[in-house]
Design an enzyme around this catalytic site. Sequence first.
Site, PDB file in Angstrom:
ATOM      1  N   SER A   1     -12.045 -13.373 -40.856  1.00  0.00           N
ATOM      2  CA  SER A   1     -11.346 -13.926 -42.014  1.00  0.00           C
ATOM      3  C   SER A   1     -12.041 -13.519 -43.306  1.00  0.00           C
ATOM      4  O   SER A   1     -13.258 -13.612 -43.425  1.00  0.00           O
ATOM      5  CB  SER A   1     -11.335 -15.449 -41.876  1.00  0.00           C
ATOM      6  OG  SER A   1     -10.781 -16.041 -43.024  1.00  0.00           O
TER       7      SER A   1
ATOM      8  N   CYS B   1     -22.717 -18.672 -49.434  1.00  0.00           N
ATOM      9  CA  CYS B   1     -21.612 -17.749 -49.709  1.00  0.00           C
ATOM     10  C   CYS B   1     -21.542 -17.513 -51.211  1.00  0.00           C
ATOM     11  O   CYS B   1     -21.661 -18.452 -51.989  1.00  0.00           O
ATOM     12  CB  CYS B   1     -20.295 -18.353 -49.205  1.00  0.00           C
ATOM     13  SG  CYS B   1     -18.876 -17.245 -49.381  1.00  0.00           S
TER      14      CYS B   1
ATOM     15  N   ASN C   1      -9.396 -29.945 -45.143  1.00  0.00           N
ATOM     16  CA  ASN C   1     -10.375 -30.868 -44.583  1.00  0.00           C
ATOM     17  C   ASN C   1     -11.136 -31.467 -45.741  1.00  0.00           C
ATOM     18  O   ASN C   1     -11.905 -30.754 -46.397  1.00  0.00           O
ATOM     19  CB  ASN C   1     -11.389 -30.063 -43.748  1.00  0.00           C
ATOM     20  CG  ASN C   1     -11.245 -30.316 -42.276  1.00  0.00           C
ATOM     21  OD1 ASN C   1     -11.151 -31.452 -41.833  1.00  0.00           O
ATOM     22  ND2 ASN C   1     -11.244 -29.240 -41.524  1.00  0.00           N
TER      23      ASN C   1
ATOM     24  N   CYS D   1     -16.047 -25.264 -43.271  1.00  0.00           N
ATOM     25  CA  CYS D   1     -17.163 -24.392 -43.637  1.00  0.00           C
ATOM     26  C   CYS D   1     -18.150 -25.054 -44.579  1.00  0.00           C
ATOM     27  O   CYS D   1     -17.783 -25.552 -45.618  1.00  0.00           O
ATOM     28  CB  CYS D   1     -16.660 -23.186 -44.405  1.00  0.00           C
ATOM     29  SG  CYS D   1     -15.272 -22.435 -43.699  1.00  0.00           S
TER      30      CYS D   1
ATOM     31  N   SER E   1      -7.536 -14.793 -46.545  1.00  0.00           N
ATOM     32  CA  SER E   1      -7.445 -16.121 -47.136  1.00  0.00           C
ATOM     33  C   SER E   1      -6.611 -16.012 -48.401  1.00  0.00           C
ATOM     34  O   SER E   1      -7.081 -15.529 -49.423  1.00  0.00           O
ATOM     35  CB  SER E   1      -8.850 -16.649 -47.447  1.00  0.00           C
ATOM     36  OG  SER E   1      -9.465 -17.038 -46.242  1.00  0.00           O
ATOM     37  N   LEU E   2      -5.383 -16.459 -48.319  1.00  0.00           N
ATOM     38  CA  LEU E   2      -4.411 -16.251 -49.398  1.00  0.00           C
ATOM     39  C   LEU E   2      -4.394 -17.450 -50.354  1.00  0.00           C
ATOM     40  O   LEU E   2      -4.655 -17.302 -51.540  1.00  0.00           O
ATOM     41  CB  LEU E   2      -3.033 -16.016 -48.757  1.00  0.00           C
ATOM     42  CG  LEU E   2      -1.849 -15.757 -49.660  1.00  0.00           C
ATOM     43  CD1 LEU E   2      -2.044 -14.490 -50.477  1.00  0.00           C
ATOM     44  CD2 LEU E   2      -0.562 -15.642 -48.823  1.00  0.00           C
ATOM     45  N   HIS E   3      -4.045 -18.599 -49.843  1.00  0.00           N
ATOM     46  CA  HIS E   3      -4.157 -19.899 -50.541  1.00  0.00           C
ATOM     47  C   HIS E   3      -3.265 -20.114 -51.753  1.00  0.00           C
ATOM     48  O   HIS E   3      -3.338 -21.169 -52.387  1.00  0.00           O
ATOM     49  CB  HIS E   3      -5.596 -20.199 -50.987  1.00  0.00           C
ATOM     50  CG  HIS E   3      -6.626 -20.080 -49.913  1.00  0.00           C
ATOM     51  ND1 HIS E   3      -6.390 -20.407 -48.600  1.00  0.00           N
ATOM     52  CD2 HIS E   3      -7.921 -19.664 -49.966  1.00  0.00           C
ATOM     53  CE1 HIS E   3      -7.490 -20.202 -47.899  1.00  0.00           C
ATOM     54  NE2 HIS E   3      -8.421 -19.746 -48.688  1.00  0.00           N
TER      55      HIS E   3
ATOM     56  N   CYS F   1     -15.120 -20.317 -53.444  1.00  0.00           N
ATOM     57  CA  CYS F   1     -13.769 -20.873 -53.539  1.00  0.00           C
ATOM     58  C   CYS F   1     -13.940 -22.336 -53.964  1.00  0.00           C
ATOM     59  O   CYS F   1     -14.830 -23.025 -53.457  1.00  0.00           O
ATOM     60  CB  CYS F   1     -13.048 -20.791 -52.192  1.00  0.00           C
ATOM     61  SG  CYS F   1     -12.849 -19.087 -51.621  1.00  0.00           S
TER      62      CYS F   1
ATOM     63  N   CYS G   1     -16.365 -20.847 -33.740  1.00  0.00           N
ATOM     64  CA  CYS G   1     -16.255 -20.457 -35.148  1.00  0.00           C
ATOM     65  C   CYS G   1     -17.666 -20.129 -35.631  1.00  0.00           C
ATOM     66  O   CYS G   1     -18.559 -20.975 -35.553  1.00  0.00           O
ATOM     67  CB  CYS G   1     -15.655 -21.600 -35.949  1.00  0.00           C
ATOM     68  SG  CYS G   1     -15.655 -21.308 -37.726  1.00  0.00           S
TER      69      CYS G   1
ATOM     70  N   GLU H   1     -24.037 -22.701 -39.787  1.00  0.00           N
ATOM     71  CA  GLU H   1     -23.214 -23.525 -38.914  1.00  0.00           C
ATOM     72  C   GLU H   1     -22.364 -22.688 -37.972  1.00  0.00           C
ATOM     73  O   GLU H   1     -21.905 -21.606 -38.335  1.00  0.00           O
ATOM     74  CB  GLU H   1     -22.248 -24.348 -39.766  1.00  0.00           C
ATOM     75  CG  GLU H   1     -22.936 -25.208 -40.768  1.00  0.00           C
ATOM     76  CD  GLU H   1     -21.953 -25.858 -41.722  1.00  0.00           C
ATOM     77  OE1 GLU H   1     -22.387 -26.294 -42.782  1.00  0.00           O
ATOM     78  OE2 GLU H   1     -20.748 -25.906 -41.398  1.00  0.00           O
TER      79      GLU H   1
ATOM     80  N   GLY I   1     -19.750 -18.011 -45.304  1.00  0.00           N
ATOM     81  CA  GLY I   1     -19.987 -16.634 -45.737  1.00  0.00           C
ATOM     82  C   GLY I   1     -18.745 -15.770 -45.759  1.00  0.00           C
ATOM     83  O   GLY I   1     -17.692 -16.133 -45.235  1.00  0.00           O
ATOM     84  N   GLU I   2     -18.879 -14.629 -46.421  1.00  0.00           N
ATOM     85  CA  GLU I   2     -17.790 -13.657 -46.534  1.00  0.00           C
ATOM     86  C   GLU I   2     -18.154 -12.448 -45.660  1.00  0.00           C
ATOM     87  O   GLU I   2     -19.053 -11.663 -46.013  1.00  0.00           O
ATOM     88  CB  GLU I   2     -17.605 -13.278 -48.014  1.00  0.00           C
ATOM     89  CG  GLU I   2     -16.688 -12.099 -48.256  1.00  0.00           C
ATOM     90  CD  GLU I   2     -15.368 -12.146 -47.501  1.00  0.00           C
ATOM     91  OE1 GLU I   2     -14.649 -13.156 -47.545  1.00  0.00           O
ATOM     92  OE2 GLU I   2     -15.065 -11.140 -46.830  1.00  0.00           O
TER      93      GLU I   2
ATOM     94  N   CYS J   1     -14.349 -25.210 -51.314  1.00  0.00           N
ATOM     95  CA  CYS J   1     -15.130 -24.951 -50.103  1.00  0.00           C
ATOM     96  C   CYS J   1     -16.603 -25.300 -50.313  1.00  0.00           C
ATOM     97  O   CYS J   1     -17.192 -24.949 -51.335  1.00  0.00           O
ATOM     98  CB  CYS J   1     -14.988 -23.471 -49.729  1.00  0.00           C
ATOM     99  SG  CYS J   1     -15.966 -23.002 -48.288  1.00  0.00           S
TER     100      CYS J   1
HETATM  101  N1  SAH Z   1     -15.053 -16.120 -46.534  1.00  0.00           N
HETATM  102  C1  SAH Z   1     -14.059 -15.987 -45.509  1.00  0.00           C
HETATM  103  C2  SAH Z   1     -14.379 -16.695 -44.203  1.00  0.00           C
HETATM  104  C3  SAH Z   1     -14.898 -18.096 -44.251  1.00  0.00           C
HETATM  105  S1  SAH Z   1     -13.848 -19.428 -44.625  1.00  0.00           S
HETATM  106  C4  SAH Z   1     -12.717 -16.415 -46.026  1.00  0.00           C
HETATM  107  O1  SAH Z   1     -12.639 -17.032 -47.090  1.00  0.00           O
HETATM  108  O2  SAH Z   1     -11.725 -16.118 -45.397  1.00  0.00           O
HETATM  109  C5  SAH Z   1     -12.611 -19.546 -43.393  1.00  0.00           C
HETATM  110  C6  SAH Z   1     -11.375 -20.296 -43.913  1.00  0.00           C
HETATM  111  O3  SAH Z   1     -11.624 -21.712 -44.037  1.00  0.00           O
HETATM  112  C7  SAH Z   1     -10.965 -19.808 -45.289  1.00  0.00           C
HETATM  113  O4  SAH Z   1      -9.574 -19.592 -45.299  1.00  0.00           O
HETATM  114  C8  SAH Z   1     -11.356 -20.977 -46.162  1.00  0.00           C
HETATM  115  O5  SAH Z   1     -10.629 -20.999 -47.340  1.00  0.00           O
HETATM  116  C9  SAH Z   1     -11.113 -22.159 -45.272  1.00  0.00           C
HETATM  117  N2  SAH Z   1     -11.758 -23.409 -45.705  1.00  0.00           N
HETATM  118  C10 SAH Z   1     -12.912 -23.568 -46.381  1.00  0.00           C
HETATM  119  N3  SAH Z   1     -13.166 -24.879 -46.627  1.00  0.00           N
HETATM  120  C11 SAH Z   1     -12.129 -25.568 -46.083  1.00  0.00           C
HETATM  121  C12 SAH Z   1     -11.807 -26.954 -46.000  1.00  0.00           C
HETATM  122  N4  SAH Z   1     -12.585 -27.881 -46.507  1.00  0.00           N
HETATM  123  N5  SAH Z   1     -10.648 -27.301 -45.358  1.00  0.00           N
HETATM  124  C13 SAH Z   1      -9.860 -26.351 -44.816  1.00  0.00           C
HETATM  125  N6  SAH Z   1     -10.130 -25.034 -44.857  1.00  0.00           N
HETATM  126  C14 SAH Z   1     -11.237 -24.640 -45.486  1.00  0.00           C
END
Ligand code: SAH
Length: 351
Positions: free
Chosen positions: A197, A115, A296, A339, A220-222, A119, A108, A95, A165-166, A122
């Site tokens: 990212s 991936c 999202n 994603c 990506s801290l979260h 997470c 994007c 995508e 992906g990472e 995701c």
């Molecule tokens: N693997 C990398 C890059 C891809 S994800 C990373 O984790 O940073 C890019 C960002 O989108 C990440 O911060 C991820 O946690 C976030 N993301 C994934 N799914 C999401 C969703 N449903 N709503 C909001 N952010 C999301």
Amino acid sequence: MSARRRITDLSPAELSAFASAQHQRPFRGQQIYDWVMGRGVCTTSAMSDLSKPLREALDAEFDCSAPRVLWSGDSASGTEKAFLQLSDAQGDGVEAVLIMEGERTTACISSQAGCPVACVFCASGVLGLRRNLTRGEILDQFIAVRERAQALGRRVSNIVVMGMGEPMLNYSAVVEALDVIHDPKGGGIGARHITISTVGLEKGVRRLTEEGKPYTLAFSLHAPNDELRRKLVPFAAAMDIDAMVQAAGAYLDGTGREVTFEYVLLDGVNASAADAHELAQRLRGVRGTVNLIPYNENPGFTWKRPPAQQVDQFAEILRSGGVKVSVRKRKGHRILAACGQLRLQEMQRAQ
Ligand code: SAH
């Protein structure tokens, strides 16, 4: 992967070497690069300033088809999503998203098909990793999105490697593709408008720092602490928060660029006032910006985005704690722009 390399996989040097091998002057390589990366034209029949034998040789050696793209647009939200089919995997693809917001037009793009990080919230990780994308497959996404933007009267101003992906697990292909996107003769996007990212993988982060490329690094801290973070990002290789904070300092020293900390807000999980206070405490004095991303919602996932008021409160607590904050506007939820959501839907439809 198909046996032949995509034309977008070749660097200018490789294109020049190819031209030389065809008994052509090396500058022909630059001409091909101008067509492909400057103008987004992969089909050789359109390359009017090249000789027929050279065009035929290109076709014989490389896959010069235009990328195969399915678009799902949503003009109301200013977001359009591309699904690029992979040549080696029936029904599977990656995508890329075009996000239009005010003056800003963001592409994007994805770094991997699927991936391995998984997470918990995701969609990209649900089916695991299929494979790394080639540099050309990453550039195909850029070309497709740029063309779509142009058709809508816009010019891509920003690139974020925030699709599937990472990126640090596919470092060379990602950085080589970004270098082309940055190249004035390629995509012409300023380095400051390019963001990578990552969940924080030591080796890749160190390499990017050492290479001193002035791209923006986003972690990506979260979560405000490692205990919760390990639950949300259950990838053993991911750095802990201390290591990320330290790496952020090194990145600033090495590149002059402050990092961004992405924080997806999940209701009832990491989005309370107490979480905000803990995060403010944790990031005190760290130079960088926290980008709050209200979740999202994904079909098939039970995670919820917090109410808008709670998002505002979370941001306010961080600001009062001296932390720089930005809040991502709600974009693309109507076409499943987070994603991996679209791919998951396509794959489920194909089954
Ligand atoms: N693997 C990398 C890059 C891809 S994800 C990373 O984790 O940073 C890019 C960002 O989108 C990440 O911060 C991820 O946690 C976030 N993301 C994934 N799914 C999401 C969703 N449903 N709503 C909001 N952010 C999301």
